[in-house]
Design a protein around this motif. Sequence first.
Motif, PDB file in Angstrom:
ATOM      1  N   ARG A  13      42.810  37.781  49.046  1.00 56.37           N
ATOM      2  CA  ARG A  13      42.377  39.040  49.024  1.00 56.37           C
ATOM      3  C   ARG A  13      43.417  40.089  48.404  1.00 56.37           C
ATOM      4  N   PRO A  14      42.985  41.007  47.748  1.00 62.81           N
ATOM      5  CA  PRO A  14      43.872  42.214  47.165  1.00 62.81           C
ATOM      6  C   PRO A  14      45.115  42.688  48.094  1.00 62.81           C
ATOM      7  N   GLY A  15      46.535  42.296  47.518  1.00 65.87           N
ATOM      8  CA  GLY A  15      47.604  42.684  48.391  1.00 65.87           C
ATOM      9  C   GLY A  15      48.108  41.293  48.752  1.00 65.87           C
ATOM     10  N   GLY A  16      47.410  40.161  48.737  1.00 55.29           N
ATOM     11  CA  GLY A  16      47.738  39.091  49.398  1.00 55.29           C
ATOM     12  C   GLY A  16      48.820  38.155  48.319  1.00 55.29           C
ATOM     13  N   MET A  86      48.824  40.695  45.079  1.00 58.62           N
ATOM     14  CA  MET A  86      47.763  40.451  44.049  1.00 58.62           C
ATOM     15  C   MET A  86      46.685  41.329  43.931  1.00 58.62           C
ATOM     16  N   SER A  87      46.217  41.608  42.744  1.00 67.21           N
ATOM     17  CA  SER A  87      45.286  42.395  42.500  1.00 67.21           C
ATOM     18  C   SER A  87      44.257  41.757  41.567  1.00 67.21           C
ATOM     19  N   ALA A  88      43.024  42.216  41.258  1.00 65.64           N
ATOM     20  CA  ALA A  88      42.035  41.773  40.601  1.00 65.64           C
ATOM     21  C   ALA A  88      42.413  41.397  39.080  1.00 65.64           C
ATOM     22  N   GLU A  89      43.680  42.133  38.662  1.00 73.22           N
ATOM     23  CA  GLU A  89      44.128  41.631  37.135  1.00 73.22           C
ATOM     24  C   GLU A  89      44.836  40.258  37.281  1.00 73.22           C
ATOM     25  N   ASP A  90      44.848  39.533  38.725  1.00 71.10           N
ATOM     26  CA  ASP A  90      45.540  38.333  38.567  1.00 71.10           C
ATOM     27  C   ASP A  90      44.495  37.201  38.660  1.00 71.10           C
ATOM     28  N   LYS A  91      43.238  37.787  38.708  1.00 70.70           N
ATOM     29  CA  LYS A  91      42.400  36.724  38.459  1.00 70.70           C
ATOM     30  C   LYS A  91      42.331  35.778  37.269  1.00 70.70           C
ATOM     31  N   GLY A  92      42.110  34.554  37.428  1.00 72.60           N
ATOM     32  CA  GLY A  92      42.164  33.704  36.142  1.00 72.60           C
ATOM     33  C   GLY A  92      42.277  32.228  36.699  1.00 72.60           C
ATOM     34  N   VAL A 121      41.988  30.803  40.053  1.00 68.06           N
ATOM     35  CA  VAL A 121      42.430  32.092  41.318  1.00 68.06           C
ATOM     36  C   VAL A 121      41.540  33.113  41.264  1.00 68.06           C
ATOM     37  N   THR A 122      40.975  33.373  42.328  1.00 69.31           N
ATOM     38  CA  THR A 122      39.872  34.510  42.362  1.00 69.31           C
ATOM     39  C   THR A 122      40.627  35.490  43.445  1.00 69.31           C
ATOM     40  N   VAL A 123      40.524  36.808  43.174  1.00 67.67           N
ATOM     41  CA  VAL A 123      41.056  37.920  44.045  1.00 67.67           C
ATOM     42  C   VAL A 123      39.895  38.756  44.131  1.00 67.67           C
ATOM     43  N   THR A 124      39.302  38.888  45.516  1.00 67.22           N
ATOM     44  CA  THR A 124      38.443  39.555  45.993  1.00 67.22           C
ATOM     45  C   THR A 124      38.475  40.184  47.524  1.00 67.22           C
TER      46      THR A 124
END
Length: 125
Positions: A13-16, A86-92, A121-124
């Motif tokens: 999750r965002p911020g995690g 973590m934020s959505a920008e860290d997805k990949g 890694v998925t951030v959502t």
Amino acid sequence: QLQLVESGGGLVRPGGSLRLSCAASGSTLDYLDIGWFRQAPGKEREGVSCIDSRGSTMASVDSGNGRFTISRDNAKNTVYLRIDSMSAEDKGVYYCAGRLTGRLCSLKSSRYGYWGQGSRVTVTS
């Protein structure tokens, strides 16, 4: 021959925070530089952090802004990457890469000859 296996990816999750692992076999960390790279959808692979055989580290300011922490456990022959806030920008997909040690580790993917299979890694929310 050096083999690298990543683990620890998943949904965050965002911020995690998340800790990725890179287990090496075929050589010990005493002789290796290990780099962490990530590839976001539609983007080129970028280096985020690395650690050399002596334990010196390097991190990408652009990618992490201080949120990446790389470490290693010689007894387990494993390198870790912790990502905070973590934020959505860290997805990949996150890859670890290895090479026989140089003077300093590198954040350039072309400097590494051994790669793991990647950990997604998925951030959502």
